[in-house]
Design a protein around this motif. Structure first.
Motif, PDB file in Angstrom:
ATOM      1  N   PHE A  17       0.542   9.535   7.493  1.00  0.00           N
ATOM      2  CA  PHE A  17       0.275   8.787   6.273  1.00  0.00           C
ATOM      3  C   PHE A  17      -0.251   7.386   6.584  1.00  0.00           C
ATOM      4  O   PHE A  17      -1.199   6.918   5.942  1.00  0.00           O
ATOM      5  N   GLU A  21      -6.463   8.484   5.272  1.00  0.00           N
ATOM      6  CA  GLU A  21      -7.328   7.872   4.255  1.00  0.00           C
ATOM      7  C   GLU A  21      -6.536   7.640   2.979  1.00  0.00           C
ATOM      8  O   GLU A  21      -5.741   8.470   2.552  1.00  0.00           O
ATOM      9  N   LYS A  22      -6.779   6.481   2.359  1.00  0.00           N
ATOM     10  CA  LYS A  22      -6.039   6.118   1.148  1.00  0.00           C
ATOM     11  C   LYS A  22      -6.996   5.633   0.076  1.00  0.00           C
ATOM     12  O   LYS A  22      -7.870   4.813   0.331  1.00  0.00           O
ATOM     13  N   TRP A  30      -6.722  11.000  -6.898  1.00  0.00           N
ATOM     14  CA  TRP A  30      -7.053  10.006  -5.890  1.00  0.00           C
ATOM     15  C   TRP A  30      -8.550   9.729  -5.926  1.00  0.00           C
ATOM     16  O   TRP A  30      -9.353  10.654  -5.907  1.00  0.00           O
ATOM     17  N   ILE A  53      -6.469   0.228   3.397  1.00  0.00           N
ATOM     18  CA  ILE A  53      -6.238   0.563   1.993  1.00  0.00           C
ATOM     19  C   ILE A  53      -7.481   0.192   1.188  1.00  0.00           C
ATOM     20  O   ILE A  53      -8.340  -0.566   1.647  1.00  0.00           O
ATOM     21  N   LEU A 206       1.602   0.458   1.399  1.00  0.00           N
ATOM     22  CA  LEU A 206       1.685   1.862   1.811  1.00  0.00           C
ATOM     23  C   LEU A 206       2.720   2.666   1.042  1.00  0.00           C
ATOM     24  O   LEU A 206       2.452   3.794   0.608  1.00  0.00           O
ATOM     25  N   LEU A 209       1.738   3.702  -2.468  1.00  0.00           N
ATOM     26  CA  LEU A 209       0.802   4.822  -2.464  1.00  0.00           C
ATOM     27  C   LEU A 209       1.527   6.144  -2.209  1.00  0.00           C
ATOM     28  O   LEU A 209       1.221   7.170  -2.828  1.00  0.00           O
ATOM     29  N   ARG A 210       2.480   6.110  -1.310  1.00  0.00           N
ATOM     30  CA  ARG A 210       3.277   7.329  -1.069  1.00  0.00           C
ATOM     31  C   ARG A 210       4.114   7.659  -2.299  1.00  0.00           C
ATOM     32  O   ARG A 210       4.292   8.845  -2.642  1.00  0.00           O
ATOM     33  N   GLU A 213       2.168   9.715  -4.721  1.00  0.00           N
ATOM     34  CA  GLU A 213       2.142  11.139  -4.372  1.00  0.00           C
ATOM     35  C   GLU A 213       3.411  11.835  -4.839  1.00  0.00           C
ATOM     36  O   GLU A 213       3.360  12.965  -5.354  1.00  0.00           O
TER      37      GLU A 213
END
Length: 502
Positions: A17, A21-22, A30, A53, A206, A209-210, A213
């Motif tokens: 992760f 790619e983010k 996304w 990011i 980070l 963003l997780r 998900e």
């Protein structure tokens, strides 16, 4: 001293992760930023880039707000039963709990914090937050009442109130407790039926963003939760100024909080602001020094001093001043600096080189003003390490004693009696937290009544509970997070009047 995190220790999930790619999470999908711009993700323990990011533009923010507005009116969310929102929140809590090891690792690499702290205060506390707030989803009720209406004596009316979602919420988080702050702002949104655009700090994006998900995996309606990353000057500003935002929930600096208030006023937007602090820790004449000395040390050195309500000013009865200063200095000298993934580390790096330079500048200004400084040195080599400091001999009006440093720098002052201690404690523009260390109930009550702070701790410091409101006075902010007050601030009250046919 080993300074850099050993990234080979990471679980495969965390490593993938961090380096993967983010994009931006908008309307349940996304997306790449429209500009194509990205920002580096830096490991504070080494100063090296470990990922990138997206830099969201004003156009991206506009798309996120539009998504949140659609979701607010989507029957799939707007008509969802309260117990169903509760179930989704509990499901999200379980997903976070299951991902605890990798989430803690991601947070440690991104923020520099100790792995024990990211597990306890970012992951586990996030789980508890969602579980606590989930219960509120089924407890948002109004009132009914018989109305007098004296100018209509021959008619009968019933009155009632209901609470409705406040609307589209812009939630802007700081970098010191990234995941937990995101969940603190997300949980009341889900409980009350609002929708949200989460904007994490560009330094520590980070785990937000997780989290996006996991929100998707939990089955949250698309558009209810959106995450946009980028700088405050671009992404944050666009979000604050956006006319489609109904409420702003911000944690960060007083300067930005003032800007938010200025922008919100013309549009009559609701806002919660949890801002800076310069919290006093007061050691009374009758204090138990065996508890107060380590309490004072870790109230400032915990999380490298990067806490909004850190006990950054210690006020000590003159009878105990030398002993307390020496005791805190001994603890500071014993603290082992090191990378967050190393379980032997007692204090990690500051969040980045630029922040460390600001902390060091405050210490140098104190030295130049004649203050005696123990510690407070930049550690040469990789990472943004800074040794814990204690400063004595300063005038209480000096900027180092008055301004929020957000680092491991403790300013110590003696006092002769309670009146002087209270005067010093309240002699600041801030009013977030304060603590009094005493064996006397009467002393504790006296300080509790007169300290100008949102939270007053007694024989402890920095303890928060989800059932208690958290917020500040003066330049420490407006409104509250957590507790009943934090939930209700995400609702608007509507009154109703009904004519009763006799």
């Amino acid at each position: 001293m080993t300074t850099a995190n050993d990234l080979s220790q990471l679980t495969a999930k965390a490593a993938a992760f961090i380096g993967g790619e983010k994009g931006l999470f908008i309307d349940g999908e996304w997306r790449a930023p429209r500009s194509g711009e990205t920002l580096p993700v830096i490991d504070p323990s080494s100063g090296r880039e470990v990922g990138r990011i997206a830099q969201a533009s004003a156009d991206d923010v506009d798309a996120a707000v539009a998504s949140a507005r659609r979701a607010l009116e989507d029957p799939a969310w707007a008509r969802m039963k309260p117990h169903q929102r509760e179930e989704i929140m509990l499901r999200l809590a379980e997903l976070i709990r299951a991902e605890a090891p990798s989430l803690a690792e991601i947070e440690t690499v991104n923020s520099g914090k100790l792995i024990a702290n990211t597990r306890l205060f970012d992951v586990d506390l996030s789980v508890h937050t969602l579980r606590y707030m989930a219960g509120w989803a089924t407890k948002l009720h109004g009132e009914t009442m018989d109305l007098a209406v004296p100018y209509a004596p021959d008619m009968r009316f019933n009155g009632f109130t209901r609470r409705f979602p406040a609307g589209v919420v812009a939630a802007i988080m700081p970098w010191n407790v990234p995941l937990c702050q995101a969940v603190w702002k997300l949980a009341p949104v889900l409980a009350t039926g609002c929708t949200v655009i989460l904007k994490p700090s560009e330094l520590t994006s980070l785990t937000a963003l997780r989290l996006a998900e996991l929100c998707d995996e939990a089955g949250i309606t698309p558009g209810v939760v959106n995450v946009v990353t980028g700088t405050g000057e671009v992404t944050g500003k666009a979000l604050i100024e956006h006319p489609g935002v109904d409420k702003i929930n911000f944690t960060g600096s007083t300067r930005v909080g003032q800007f938010i208030a200025e922008q919100a006023a013309p549009a009559f937007k609701h806002y919660n602001l949890e801002l800076g602090g310069k919290s006093p820790l007061i050691i009374a004449e009758d204090a138990d020094l065996e508890k107060a000395i380590p309490g004072a040390a870790w109230a400032i050195y915990g999380n490298s001093g990067q806490n909004c309500c850190a006990g950054s000013r210690v006020l000590i009865h003159e009878k105990h001043f030398d002993r307390v200063v020496a005791g805190v200095a001994d603890i500071a000298a014993s603290i082992r600096l090191g990378p967050g993934l190393d379980p032997a580390s007692m204090m990690g790096p500051l969040v980045g080189a630029a922040h460390r330079a600001r902390v060091a500048e405050h210490v140098e200004r104190a030295r130049s003003a004649g203050g005696e400084v123990i510690g407070g040195e930049i550690v040469e080599g990789d990472g943004s390490y800074f040794t814990p400091a204690i400063v004595t001999g300063l005038d209480h009006g000096h900027p180092t004693a008055q301004q929020e440093i957000f680092g491991p720098v403790l300013c110590a002052f003696p006092f002769k009696d309670d009146e002087e201690a209270l005067q010093l404690a309240n002699d600041t523009a801030f009013g977030l937290g304060a603590s009094i260390w005493t064996r006397g109930l009467a002393t504790a009550n006296r300080y509790f009544e007169r300290l100008k702070a949102g939270t007053v701790w007694i024989n402890t410091h920095n303890i928060l509970d989800l059932s208690l409101p958290f917020g500040g006075t003066k330049q420490s902010g407006v409104g509250f997070e957590l507790g009943r007050e934090g939930v209700m601030s995400h609702t608007v009250l509507r009154a109703g009047v009904m004519l009763v046919d006799e």
